[in-house]
Design a protein around this motif. Structure first.
Motif, PDB file in Angstrom:
ATOM      1  N   ALA A 126     -10.222   0.735   4.275  1.00  0.00           N
ATOM      2  CA  ALA A 126      -9.669   2.016   4.730  1.00  0.00           C
ATOM      3  C   ALA A 126     -10.771   2.937   5.226  1.00  0.00           C
ATOM      4  O   ALA A 126     -10.537   3.782   6.095  1.00  0.00           O
ATOM      5  CB  ALA A 126      -8.884   2.688   3.607  1.00  0.00           C
ATOM      6  N   LEU A 127     -11.997   2.748   4.710  1.00  0.00           N
ATOM      7  CA  LEU A 127     -13.127   3.599   5.093  1.00  0.00           C
ATOM      8  C   LEU A 127     -14.017   2.992   6.176  1.00  0.00           C
ATOM      9  O   LEU A 127     -14.660   3.730   6.922  1.00  0.00           O
ATOM     10  CB  LEU A 127     -13.983   3.913   3.858  1.00  0.00           C
ATOM     11  CG  LEU A 127     -13.270   4.661   2.740  1.00  0.00           C
ATOM     12  CD1 LEU A 127     -14.167   4.754   1.514  1.00  0.00           C
ATOM     13  CD2 LEU A 127     -12.840   6.050   3.209  1.00  0.00           C
ATOM     14  N   VAL A 165       0.871  -1.179   0.000  1.00  0.00           N
ATOM     15  CA  VAL A 165       0.000   0.000   0.000  1.00  0.00           C
ATOM     16  C   VAL A 165       0.904   1.223   0.000  1.00  0.00           C
ATOM     17  O   VAL A 165       1.643   1.454   0.950  1.00  0.00           O
ATOM     18  CB  VAL A 165      -0.943   0.004   1.221  1.00  0.00           C
ATOM     19  CG1 VAL A 165      -1.796   1.268   1.225  1.00  0.00           C
ATOM     20  CG2 VAL A 165      -1.816  -1.246   1.237  1.00  0.00           C
ATOM     21  N   GLU A 166       0.853   1.980  -1.088  1.00  0.00           N
ATOM     22  CA  GLU A 166       1.732   3.142  -1.222  1.00  0.00           C
ATOM     23  C   GLU A 166       1.088   4.423  -0.724  1.00  0.00           C
ATOM     24  O   GLU A 166       1.775   5.276  -0.169  1.00  0.00           O
ATOM     25  CB  GLU A 166       2.169   3.306  -2.684  1.00  0.00           C
ATOM     26  CG  GLU A 166       3.058   2.175  -3.157  1.00  0.00           C
ATOM     27  CD  GLU A 166       3.653   2.419  -4.528  1.00  0.00           C
ATOM     28  OE1 GLU A 166       3.104   3.217  -5.318  1.00  0.00           O
ATOM     29  OE2 GLU A 166       4.692   1.802  -4.811  1.00  0.00           O
ATOM     30  N   GLU A 167      -0.217   4.574  -0.957  1.00  0.00           N
ATOM     31  CA  GLU A 167      -0.937   5.781  -0.528  1.00  0.00           C
ATOM     32  C   GLU A 167      -2.367   5.399  -0.201  1.00  0.00           C
ATOM     33  O   GLU A 167      -2.928   4.510  -0.835  1.00  0.00           O
ATOM     34  CB  GLU A 167      -0.987   6.825  -1.651  1.00  0.00           C
ATOM     35  CG  GLU A 167       0.339   7.325  -2.140  1.00  0.00           C
ATOM     36  CD  GLU A 167       0.188   8.252  -3.353  1.00  0.00           C
ATOM     37  OE1 GLU A 167      -0.887   8.867  -3.524  1.00  0.00           O
ATOM     38  OE2 GLU A 167       1.145   8.335  -4.129  1.00  0.00           O
ATOM     39  N   VAL A 168      -2.961   6.111   0.744  1.00  0.00           N
ATOM     40  CA  VAL A 168      -4.372   5.910   1.054  1.00  0.00           C
ATOM     41  C   VAL A 168      -4.934   7.206   1.632  1.00  0.00           C
ATOM     42  O   VAL A 168      -4.249   7.907   2.375  1.00  0.00           O
ATOM     43  CB  VAL A 168      -4.584   4.713   2.032  1.00  0.00           C
ATOM     44  CG1 VAL A 168      -3.937   4.957   3.379  1.00  0.00           C
ATOM     45  CG2 VAL A 168      -6.052   4.379   2.180  1.00  0.00           C
ATOM     46  N   GLY A 169      -6.178   7.521   1.274  1.00  0.00           N
ATOM     47  CA  GLY A 169      -6.844   8.688   1.833  1.00  0.00           C
ATOM     48  C   GLY A 169      -8.003   9.142   0.970  1.00  0.00           C
ATOM     49  O   GLY A 169      -7.943   9.076  -0.261  1.00  0.00           O
ATOM     50  N   ALA A 181      -9.426  -2.861  -4.308  1.00  0.00           N
ATOM     51  CA  ALA A 181     -10.800  -2.488  -3.970  1.00  0.00           C
ATOM     52  C   ALA A 181     -11.134  -2.871  -2.527  1.00  0.00           C
ATOM     53  O   ALA A 181     -11.787  -2.107  -1.801  1.00  0.00           O
ATOM     54  CB  ALA A 181     -11.777  -3.158  -4.937  1.00  0.00           C
ATOM     55  N   TYR A 182     -10.699  -4.040  -2.109  1.00  0.00           N
ATOM     56  CA  TYR A 182     -10.920  -4.511  -0.740  1.00  0.00           C
ATOM     57  C   TYR A 182     -10.283  -3.552   0.259  1.00  0.00           C
ATOM     58  O   TYR A 182     -10.931  -3.099   1.205  1.00  0.00           O
ATOM     59  CB  TYR A 182     -10.318  -5.911  -0.617  1.00  0.00           C
ATOM     60  CG  TYR A 182     -10.474  -6.608   0.708  1.00  0.00           C
ATOM     61  CD1 TYR A 182     -11.718  -6.877   1.259  1.00  0.00           C
ATOM     62  CD2 TYR A 182      -9.343  -7.067   1.395  1.00  0.00           C
ATOM     63  CE1 TYR A 182     -11.845  -7.568   2.451  1.00  0.00           C
ATOM     64  CE2 TYR A 182      -9.465  -7.759   2.596  1.00  0.00           C
ATOM     65  CZ  TYR A 182     -10.714  -7.998   3.117  1.00  0.00           C
ATOM     66  OH  TYR A 182     -10.833  -8.688   4.305  1.00  0.00           O
ATOM     67  N   LEU A 183      -9.017  -3.216   0.026  1.00  0.00           N
ATOM     68  CA  LEU A 183      -8.314  -2.332   0.963  1.00  0.00           C
ATOM     69  C   LEU A 183      -8.868  -0.906   0.926  1.00  0.00           C
ATOM     70  O   LEU A 183      -8.905  -0.238   1.963  1.00  0.00           O
ATOM     71  CB  LEU A 183      -6.815  -2.347   0.686  1.00  0.00           C
ATOM     72  CG  LEU A 183      -6.117  -3.689   0.928  1.00  0.00           C
ATOM     73  CD1 LEU A 183      -4.629  -3.580   0.579  1.00  0.00           C
ATOM     74  CD2 LEU A 183      -6.305  -4.177   2.357  1.00  0.00           C
TER      75      LEU A 183
END
Length: 139
Positions: A71-72, A27-31, A65-67
């Motif tokens: 994340a939400l 996972v490189e970025e999330v938000g 899509a799962y992650l």
């Protein structure tokens, strides 16, 4: 959309719940309902002709899509894929990691819908596009 799990949280979740494949993904970025996940392409992901196989690209789209959904909503291991449509558009670059950029289009109480674009690392043109629906377990 408010993120409740960081990249580090999501990676720890993968190791805890899906250790058999956790090392394939980063996972490189999330938000904000978006995530970038890289697949470390290895020989086991290739098909004859030296290109990344369709099942490997599907796995990347599905994990992204799962992650993105987790994340939400938080660490709900029993969220499951209920639908997927994937278009393979061009041959991935040989020997190059794949990157999935996923965006949650709709997050409801029972379902999330996510769009995923997959590219060869460092390239602009997508190699595949997928739309996935996830069923969210009841609270």
């Amino acid at each position: 959309m408010q993120t409740v799990m960081s990249a580090e949280d999501l990676m720890a979740f993968l190791v805890a719940e899906f250790d058999q494949v956790a090392n394939d993904f980063i996972v490189e970025e999330v938000g904000g309902g978006k995530i970038r996940v890289r697949m470390a392409v290895a020989e086991r992901h290739l098909r004859p002709g030296g290109t990344v196989s369709g099942p490997a690209m599907f796995a990347l789209a599905d994990v992204a899509a799962y992650l993105a959904t987790l994340a939400l909503i938080g660490p709900k291991a029993l969220a499951v894929t209920t639908n997927c449509s994937i278009d393979f558009m061009r041959k991935p670059a040989a020997g190059v990691d794949l990157v999935a950029d996923a965006t949650v289009l709709k997050l409801g109480k029972l379902l999330s819908v996510t769009d995923v674009l997959i590219r060869s690392y460092g390239m602009d043109a997508p190699v595949a596009r997928a739309t996935l629906t996830y069923a969210i377990p009841p609270r």
